[in-house]
Design an enzyme around this catalytic site. Structure first.
Site, PDB file in Angstrom:
ATOM      1  N   CYS A 335       1.940 -32.999 -39.045  1.00 30.63           N
ATOM      2  CA  CYS A 335       2.626 -34.283 -38.949  1.00 30.63           C
ATOM      3  C   CYS A 335       2.293 -35.156 -40.170  1.00 30.63           C
ATOM      4  O   CYS A 335       2.672 -34.811 -41.286  1.00 30.63           O
ATOM      5  CB  CYS A 335       2.270 -34.962 -37.628  1.00 30.63           C
ATOM      6  N   HIS A 444       2.906 -30.752 -33.045  1.00 24.77           N
ATOM      7  CA  HIS A 444       1.633 -30.997 -32.371  1.00 24.77           C
ATOM      8  C   HIS A 444       1.461 -29.973 -31.243  1.00 24.77           C
ATOM      9  O   HIS A 444       2.436 -29.545 -30.620  1.00 24.77           O
ATOM     10  CB  HIS A 444       1.597 -32.403 -31.764  1.00 24.77           C
TER      11      HIS A 444
END
Length: 507
Positions: A335, A444
């Protein structure tokens, strides 16, 4: 309507979230339909639901303990700090925008109807609601704006158990002082106190308990020992950042993994599955001298990519990461960490303050921050990878995306990381990029599925027999065992017969 019980604490990190999770598991074990609820949560560890909505991680843990699917009704307001005085405000899973603390406090009463409707939906669907407070309920400068502690106790007609942490010291003063600052009406909501994180002999503590009961006229319902429970943490107060790595110090680790501890680190729960594997030394690193000689460097998620990238450059970690990458040490960004690994970051809409920054230049990718946040769950497989992580090629994966930026690969990239499909829209796409031993992804929870964590450690160690391969449900089964262990501890050290009486009597 559901019966209710509420866990409040004398301060942050006294154990409210874990106690609420433990009660959720106990009530589930005893045959009740139970759900957690926290009206307002401030945390950077968030989660994306099946509906593509965002909520706090603590209520996800509690929902897992209760054996139910997480839903944003369990956490209708989530505040994600973007700086010392600003937060991104998320209401029932949708972004409202960034607000200053002053603006939020002056307008927060407008959120009360949303809190009520979320709570009432849960009450219609479940037998018991376990509510959690936030911080201290006795912050006298904030009580008029309270929407999470005694405000919710009144709205839910919920009896309160007040928790204090003896491990940090001053537990008697904190419990007595909190009750002293309550109004008589608020004190009536408190049906008992609990002392948490106790080490030592109960007999030595007993005289203090009896004296405190005489002062507060409330029973001590339990003294909970300090136990090791491997359950996802809510925020940066976690002991994972400062605790000793969980490996045998007498043997060199199979994999020494350094995770960069950004000031605004988020979703560090991505690495819990790695830390539990035998032979893995997982460390959180916030200075160049702490890098050591890692076998893998991970740049995790962050709520402020550009701000944390400046910090990375200013404290010298950026140079250290580049040096290791140039020497062949694998680097993995997730991310915000993935965005930092690129060549350029652009913020035309002022999402993170505006402007353009140079990235670490380890991946040929450019990131542009957009106004809309990507929030979705994904499934897919790793692409045909090169470099040290080639053994992961073709493995099934799943996880979730939650980010503001869009990253585009540039000429010179070796390849993308994964083929994935959006679980909400069904749209297929490619995720991430790799070049040599540098890898980046927006997903994630990437290491949670199947045997990905084991395969990663085997690839880093070069020992194919180093880590036993489990089943696809291994990580989930491990977490279920942790919830059961937590419930067993509470049953042993908490007066559950009295807790059930309090639940039945209500307010």
């Amino acid at each position: 309507m559901a019966k209710t019980i509420m866990i409040q604490g004398t301060a942050s990190n006294v154990g409210k979230s874990l106690m609420a999770a433990g009660l959720c598991r106990i009530f589930k074990q005893d045959g009740y339909r139970v759900a957690p609820f926290k009206s307002q949560n401030m945390a950077l560890n968030s989660y994306i639901t099946r509906e593509g909505l965002e909520m706090g991680r603590a209520q996800v843990v509690q929902a897992e303990a209760a054996g139910i699917e997480p839903h944003t009704d369990m956490n209708p307001i989530l505040l994600k700090p973007t700086g010392d005085t600003r937060s991104q405000v998320i209401v029932q899973g949708e972004i409202l925008g960034d607000q200053s603390a002053e603006h939020y406090y002056s307008h927060k009463k407008a959120f009360e109807p949303r809190i009520r409707e979320s709570f009432e939906r849960l009450c219609r669907a479940y037998d018991i609601i376990v509510l959690e407070g936030a911080g201290s309920p006795a912050e006298i400068n904030l009580k008029e704006q309270d929407m999470v502690n005694m405000y919710m106790a009144r709205l839910a007609k919920a009896p309160v158990l007040l928790v204090g942490d003896i491990d940090r010291g001053g537990v008697f003063a904190s419990l007595v002082g909190t009750l002293f600052l309550f109004t008589p009406e608020e004190r009536d909501f408190v049906k008992g106190v609990v002392i948490n994180k106790f080490r030592g002999s109960r007999a030595i503590l007993e005289p203090g308990l009896r004296q405190m009961e005489g002062l507060i006229h409330k029973p001590v319902l339990g003294v909970i020992p300090h136990i090791k429970i491997d359950i996802d943490d809510e925020d940066s107060l976690t002991e994972r950042f400062t605790g000793a790595p969980q490996n045998d110090p007498s043997r060199p680790p199979l994999a020494d993994i350094g995770v960069i501890r950004f000031p605004r680190i988020s979703n560090f729960t991505d690495f819990n599955v790695l830390s539990r594997l035998p032979g893995v030394r997982l460390r959180y690193v916030d200075a160049p001298e702490k890098l050591g000689n890692p076998g893998l460097i991970i740049l995790p998620g962050t709520k402020n990519t550009m701000g944390d990238l400046r910090w990375l450059v200013q404290n010298g970690l950026a140079s250290g990461i580049r040096k290791f990458a140039e020497g062949g040490t694998p680097v993995f960004g997730i991310c915000g960490g993935y965005q930092m690994l690129g060549r350029t970051l652009r913020d035309p809409h002022g999402v993170e303050g505006g402007g353009t920054m140079e990235g670490l230049g380890l991946l040929p990718v450019t990131t542009v921050f957009e106004k809309e946040k990507t929030r979705t769950r994904v499934q897919g497989t790793f692409a045909a990878l090169g470099g040290i992580l080639k053994p992961l090629s073709g493995m099934d994966l799943e996880g979730y995306e939650v980010h503001m930026g869009i990253s585009e690969g540039e000429a010179g990239g070796t390849g993308y990381l994964a083929d994935i499909r959006d679980s909400n829209t069904g749209i297929a796409k490619q995720d991430g990029l790799y070049s040599g031993n540098v890898y980046g992804s927006y997903i994630h929870g990437l290491f949670d599925a199947g045997n990905i964590a084991q395969a990663l450690v085997k690839a880093l160690s070069g020992d194919t027999e180093a880590v036993p391969t489990g089943t696809e449900s291994g990580w989930k089964a491990y977490k279920e065992k942790q919830y059961d262990t937590l419930a067993d501890c509470l049953r042993t050290h908490l007066d559950m017969e009295r807790v059930y009486q309090i639940l039945e009597e209500g307010i």
